[in-house]
Write a protein that holds these residues in place. Sequence first.
Motif, short mmCIF file in Angstrom:
data_model
loop_
_atom_site.label_atom_id
_atom_site.label_comp_id
_atom_site.label_asym_id
_atom_site.label_seq_id
_atom_site.Cartn_x
_atom_site.Cartn_y
_atom_site.Cartn_z
N THR A 58 0.81 -1.22 0.00
CA THR A 58 0.00 0.00 0.00
C THR A 58 0.85 1.26 0.00
N GLY A 59 2.16 1.15 -0.10
CA GLY A 59 3.04 2.32 -0.10
C GLY A 59 2.95 3.08 -1.41
N SER A 60 3.80 4.07 -1.55
CA SER A 60 3.77 4.91 -2.73
C SER A 60 4.52 4.29 -3.91
N CYS A 61 5.24 3.21 -3.68
CA CYS A 61 6.01 2.58 -4.74
C CYS A 61 5.10 1.71 -5.61
N SER A 62 5.52 1.56 -6.82
CA SER A 62 4.78 0.68 -7.72
C SER A 62 5.14 -0.77 -7.43
N GLY A 63 4.38 -1.68 -7.98
CA GLY A 63 4.69 -3.10 -7.83
C GLY A 63 6.06 -3.42 -8.39
N ARG A 64 6.43 -2.72 -9.46
CA ARG A 64 7.75 -2.95 -10.06
C ARG A 64 8.85 -2.56 -9.08
N GLN A 65 8.67 -1.46 -8.38
CA GLN A 65 9.68 -1.01 -7.41
C GLN A 65 9.83 -2.02 -6.28
N VAL A 66 8.72 -2.59 -5.85
CA VAL A 66 8.76 -3.60 -4.79
C VAL A 66 9.57 -4.80 -5.26
N VAL A 67 9.33 -5.23 -6.49
CA VAL A 67 10.06 -6.37 -7.04
C VAL A 67 11.54 -6.04 -7.15
N GLU A 68 11.88 -4.84 -7.61
CA GLU A 68 13.28 -4.45 -7.73
C GLU A 68 13.97 -4.39 -6.38
N ASP A 69 13.27 -3.88 -5.36
CA ASP A 69 13.84 -3.83 -4.01
C ASP A 69 14.10 -5.23 -3.47
N GLU A 70 13.13 -6.11 -3.66
CA GLU A 70 13.30 -7.50 -3.22
C GLU A 70 14.44 -8.17 -3.97
N LEU A 71 14.54 -7.88 -5.26
CA LEU A 71 15.61 -8.45 -6.07
C LEU A 71 16.97 -7.97 -5.58
N ASP A 72 17.07 -6.69 -5.25
CA ASP A 72 18.33 -6.15 -4.72
C ASP A 72 18.72 -6.85 -3.41
N GLU A 73 17.75 -7.04 -2.53
CA GLU A 73 18.03 -7.72 -1.27
C GLU A 73 18.45 -9.16 -1.51
N THR A 74 17.78 -9.82 -2.45
CA THR A 74 18.11 -11.20 -2.77
C THR A 74 19.51 -11.31 -3.35
N LYS A 75 19.89 -10.36 -4.18
CA LYS A 75 21.24 -10.35 -4.76
C LYS A 75 22.30 -10.24 -3.66
N ILE A 76 22.06 -9.37 -2.69
CA ILE A 76 23.01 -9.20 -1.59
C ILE A 76 23.17 -10.50 -0.82
N ILE A 77 22.04 -11.12 -0.50
CA ILE A 77 22.08 -12.39 0.23
C ILE A 77 22.78 -13.45 -0.59
N LEU A 78 22.49 -13.50 -1.88
CA LEU A 78 23.11 -14.49 -2.76
C LEU A 78 24.62 -14.29 -2.84
N HIS A 79 25.05 -13.04 -2.96
CA HIS A 79 26.49 -12.77 -3.01
C HIS A 79 27.18 -13.19 -1.71
N LYS A 80 26.54 -12.91 -0.58
CA LYS A 80 27.12 -13.32 0.70
C LYS A 80 27.20 -14.84 0.80
#
Length: 89
Positions: free
Chosen positions: A37-59
């Motif tokens: 329900t935030g101001s971000c679009s669904g695409r932004q949510v997916v991109e944020d989750e993807l960024d977090e997943t990339k960090i975890i994957l790299h670690k």
Amino acid sequence: MEIHGRTYKDITAQWPYLNDALTRYLISYLNLFFNYTGSCSGRQVVEDELDETKIILHKTIYSILERCKKLDSLGEKSSDLNAASQVHL
């Protein structure tokens, strides 16, 4: 899909908590995506989750590489000890 000759079903059968964790993560992710329900679009949510997943994957990859180095070192030490024991026999 197989990973090193093992299927997802084989892996999760061996570690049932992994299946539970992945299921919980997927459910929370879908809830976040579809109920956001935030101001971000669904695409932004997916991109944020993807960024977090990339960090975890790299670690995780870095951790695996470090473990491989340690295992290689232990293998070399084992070989050295084996050779030294053969000399003393």
